[in-house]
Design an enzyme around this catalytic site. Sequence first.
Site, PDB file in Angstrom:
ATOM      1  N   ASP A  89       0.879  -1.174   0.000  1.00 12.99           N
ATOM      2  CA  ASP A  89       0.000   0.000   0.000  1.00 12.99           C
ATOM      3  C   ASP A  89       0.916   1.225   0.000  1.00 12.99           C
ATOM      4  O   ASP A  89       1.373   1.681   1.042  1.00 12.99           O
ATOM      5  CB  ASP A  89      -0.886  -0.044   1.250  1.00 12.99           C
ATOM      6  CG  ASP A  89      -1.945   1.041   1.286  1.00 12.99           C
ATOM      7  OD1 ASP A  89      -1.882   1.963   0.452  1.00 12.99           O
ATOM      8  OD2 ASP A  89      -2.826   0.975   2.163  1.00 12.99           O
TER       9      ASP A  89
ATOM     10  N   ASP B  88      -2.562   5.272  -4.453  1.00 15.40           N
ATOM     11  CA  ASP B  88      -3.765   6.075  -4.653  1.00 15.40           C
ATOM     12  C   ASP B  88      -3.458   7.177  -5.658  1.00 15.40           C
ATOM     13  O   ASP B  88      -2.322   7.655  -5.751  1.00 15.40           O
ATOM     14  CB  ASP B  88      -4.201   6.742  -3.336  1.00 15.40           C
ATOM     15  CG  ASP B  88      -4.446   5.756  -2.222  1.00 15.40           C
ATOM     16  OD1 ASP B  88      -5.275   4.858  -2.412  1.00 15.40           O
ATOM     17  OD2 ASP B  88      -3.812   5.885  -1.158  1.00 15.40           O
TER      18      ASP B  88
ATOM     19  N   LYS C 151     -14.598  10.865   2.314  1.00 15.01           N
ATOM     20  CA  LYS C 151     -13.284  11.428   2.660  1.00 15.01           C
ATOM     21  C   LYS C 151     -13.245  12.963   2.697  1.00 15.01           C
ATOM     22  O   LYS C 151     -12.154  13.534   2.744  1.00 15.01           O
ATOM     23  CB  LYS C 151     -12.193  10.890   1.727  1.00 15.01           C
ATOM     24  CG  LYS C 151     -11.880   9.406   1.964  1.00 15.01           C
ATOM     25  CD  LYS C 151     -10.634   8.947   1.241  1.00 15.01           C
ATOM     26  CE  LYS C 151     -10.298   7.499   1.615  1.00 15.01           C
ATOM     27  NZ  LYS C 151      -9.095   7.000   0.924  1.00 15.01           N
TER      28      LYS C 151
ATOM     29  N   ARG D 290     -11.262  14.694   5.501  1.00 15.24           N
ATOM     30  CA  ARG D 290      -9.798  14.775   5.493  1.00 15.24           C
ATOM     31  C   ARG D 290      -9.280  16.140   5.050  1.00 15.24           C
ATOM     32  O   ARG D 290      -8.078  16.384   5.081  1.00 15.24           O
ATOM     33  CB  ARG D 290      -9.226  13.681   4.589  1.00 15.24           C
ATOM     34  CG  ARG D 290      -9.546  12.274   5.097  1.00 15.24           C
ATOM     35  CD  ARG D 290      -8.737  11.233   4.368  1.00 15.24           C
ATOM     36  NE  ARG D 290      -9.018   9.892   4.866  1.00 15.24           N
ATOM     37  CZ  ARG D 290      -8.354   8.805   4.497  1.00 15.24           C
ATOM     38  NH1 ARG D 290      -7.366   8.915   3.611  1.00 15.24           N
ATOM     39  NH2 ARG D 290      -8.674   7.620   4.975  1.00 15.24           N
TER      40      ARG D 290
ATOM     41  N   GLU E 221      -8.412   3.778  -5.858  1.00 11.81           N
ATOM     42  CA  GLU E 221      -7.585   3.748  -4.656  1.00 11.81           C
ATOM     43  C   GLU E 221      -6.701   2.505  -4.614  1.00 11.81           C
ATOM     44  O   GLU E 221      -7.012   1.474  -5.225  1.00 11.81           O
ATOM     45  CB  GLU E 221      -8.480   3.801  -3.413  1.00 11.81           C
ATOM     46  CG  GLU E 221      -9.234   5.116  -3.295  1.00 11.81           C
ATOM     47  CD  GLU E 221     -10.112   5.174  -2.067  1.00 11.81           C
ATOM     48  OE1 GLU E 221      -9.862   6.034  -1.221  1.00 11.81           O
ATOM     49  OE2 GLU E 221     -11.046   4.368  -1.960  1.00 11.81           O
TER      50      GLU E 221
ATOM     51  N   ASP F 265      -8.302  -0.844  -3.777  1.00 11.54           N
ATOM     52  CA  ASP F 265      -9.000  -1.565  -4.842  1.00 11.54           C
ATOM     53  C   ASP F 265      -8.025  -2.314  -5.755  1.00 11.54           C
ATOM     54  O   ASP F 265      -8.336  -3.411  -6.227  1.00 11.54           O
ATOM     55  CB  ASP F 265      -9.840  -0.580  -5.663  1.00 11.54           C
ATOM     56  CG  ASP F 265     -10.936   0.061  -4.832  1.00 11.54           C
ATOM     57  OD1 ASP F 265     -11.781  -0.678  -4.299  1.00 11.54           O
ATOM     58  OD2 ASP F 265     -10.939   1.294  -4.709  1.00 11.54           O
TER      59      ASP F 265
ATOM     60  N   ASP G   2      -3.946  -0.204   7.056  1.00  7.21           N
ATOM     61  CA  ASP G   2      -5.357   0.093   6.773  1.00  7.21           C
ATOM     62  C   ASP G   2      -6.236  -1.101   7.138  1.00  7.21           C
ATOM     63  O   ASP G   2      -6.130  -2.171   6.531  1.00  7.21           O
ATOM     64  CB  ASP G   2      -5.505   0.444   5.293  1.00  7.21           C
ATOM     65  CG  ASP G   2      -6.884   0.994   4.937  1.00  7.21           C
ATOM     66  OD1 ASP G   2      -7.817   0.844   5.755  1.00  7.21           O
ATOM     67  OD2 ASP G   2      -7.013   1.570   3.852  1.00  7.21           O
TER      68      ASP G   2
ATOM     69  N   ASP H 195      -9.278  -1.540   6.445  1.00  8.08           N
ATOM     70  CA  ASP H 195     -10.176  -1.914   5.355  1.00  8.08           C
ATOM     71  C   ASP H 195      -9.682  -3.160   4.629  1.00  8.08           C
ATOM     72  O   ASP H 195     -10.472  -3.910   4.049  1.00  8.08           O
ATOM     73  CB  ASP H 195     -10.294  -0.768   4.339  1.00  8.08           C
ATOM     74  CG  ASP H 195     -11.037   0.433   4.896  1.00  8.08           C
ATOM     75  OD1 ASP H 195     -11.815   0.259   5.856  1.00  8.08           O
ATOM     76  OD2 ASP H 195     -10.843   1.547   4.380  1.00  8.08           O
TER      77      ASP H 195
ATOM     78  N   ASP I  38     -17.052   4.134   9.033  1.00  6.80           N
ATOM     79  CA  ASP I  38     -15.599   4.331   9.008  1.00  6.80           C
ATOM     80  C   ASP I  38     -15.329   5.824   9.132  1.00  6.80           C
ATOM     81  O   ASP I  38     -15.377   6.563   8.146  1.00  6.80           O
ATOM     82  CB  ASP I  38     -15.029   3.782   7.700  1.00  6.80           C
ATOM     83  CG  ASP I  38     -13.504   3.819   7.654  1.00  6.80           C
ATOM     84  OD1 ASP I  38     -12.909   4.566   8.456  1.00  6.80           O
ATOM     85  OD2 ASP I  38     -12.917   3.104   6.820  1.00  6.80           O
TER      86      ASP I  38
ATOM     87  N   ASP J 215     -12.743   7.586   6.891  1.00  5.00           N
ATOM     88  CA  ASP J 215     -13.118   7.894   5.510  1.00  5.00           C
ATOM     89  C   ASP J 215     -14.371   8.757   5.435  1.00  5.00           C
ATOM     90  O   ASP J 215     -14.901   8.997   4.342  1.00  5.00           O
ATOM     91  CB  ASP J 215     -13.352   6.603   4.722  1.00  5.00           C
ATOM     92  CG  ASP J 215     -12.044   5.864   4.424  1.00  5.00           C
ATOM     93  OD1 ASP J 215     -10.981   6.503   4.519  1.00  5.00           O
ATOM     94  OD2 ASP J 215     -12.099   4.665   4.105  1.00  5.00           O
TER      95      ASP J 215
END
Length: 285
Positions: free
Chosen positions: A28, A70, A85, A88, A125, A128, A150, A152, A197, A200
């Site tokens: 990542d 990303d 998001k 953020r 992202e 994905d 992460d 997720d 979440d 996000d």
Amino acid sequence: MSTQWNDLAELVSVKEMKEQTNNLLLVDGVNLAFRYIQRKNYNNYTDDYIRTVTSLGNSYGARRIICCFDSGASAYRKQLFPEYKQNRKVERTEEEQERFTQFFNCLTDTIDALPFEHYKFKGIEADDIIAYFTKNLSDKYDHTWIISSDRDLFQLMKHNISIFNMYSRKEITKDSLLEAHGVCPREYSYARMIEGDTGDGINGVEGIGPKRSIALIKEYKNIDNLISSLPLKGGAKYIKNLNNSVEILKRNEKLINLLDYTSEVICSVEKSDLIKDMLNTALKV
């Protein structure tokens, strides 16, 4: 129990590991880079980043290393939920903004300098891309290791897919997740669909946090079963909120589920046919 390391040098020798394993390492990329944001070399970390990924690949006996990055917010998730998001976006001082600018400039240079296979697509992202490769590549390897902090990505874990968190220096496996939370990886993601979440900006059912969401999933097993069981009986405020949150649950399932919507994610961006061709070519390597 999860394993904790004090230093990567404590692992078995590179030669010994590579002789015994045929593993895949999925990084990542931006998540890993953020370890430099508060360091002195926040604007000059390219060499250290490459050394770190190389060391991780050696430590895990990786025959193949793929870095995933990303590039802007998820077009797919923004279409479903424009507030995705948005939380953020924070105000920064001029000094903080300059630091961030230099950090990301260095990240761009780092990506260009990587000696590893890497992918970055506008509007898609890293999560994905990693999910795509775990679905389509992992069975070709003995074990897949994902480098990320992460949560997720927990849903991607299986008997042959695990995670290493560079920040906590801990491995997470499906067994350690079960020991810690009493649920399997998919069930963990269902629980997050209920609670939301906050990182996000995805709101969940008001009044339901991690413990209650996990308890609900232990009882109902997945989101579809839970929705089919609504309305639940009870006078508690969180139950009333849950009974009125069917649309939130359906939306969050599409936002948080990484495994079942990869085609939709790719088709949501420009040049999707080109991206499909690139990813399909990667599967043939």
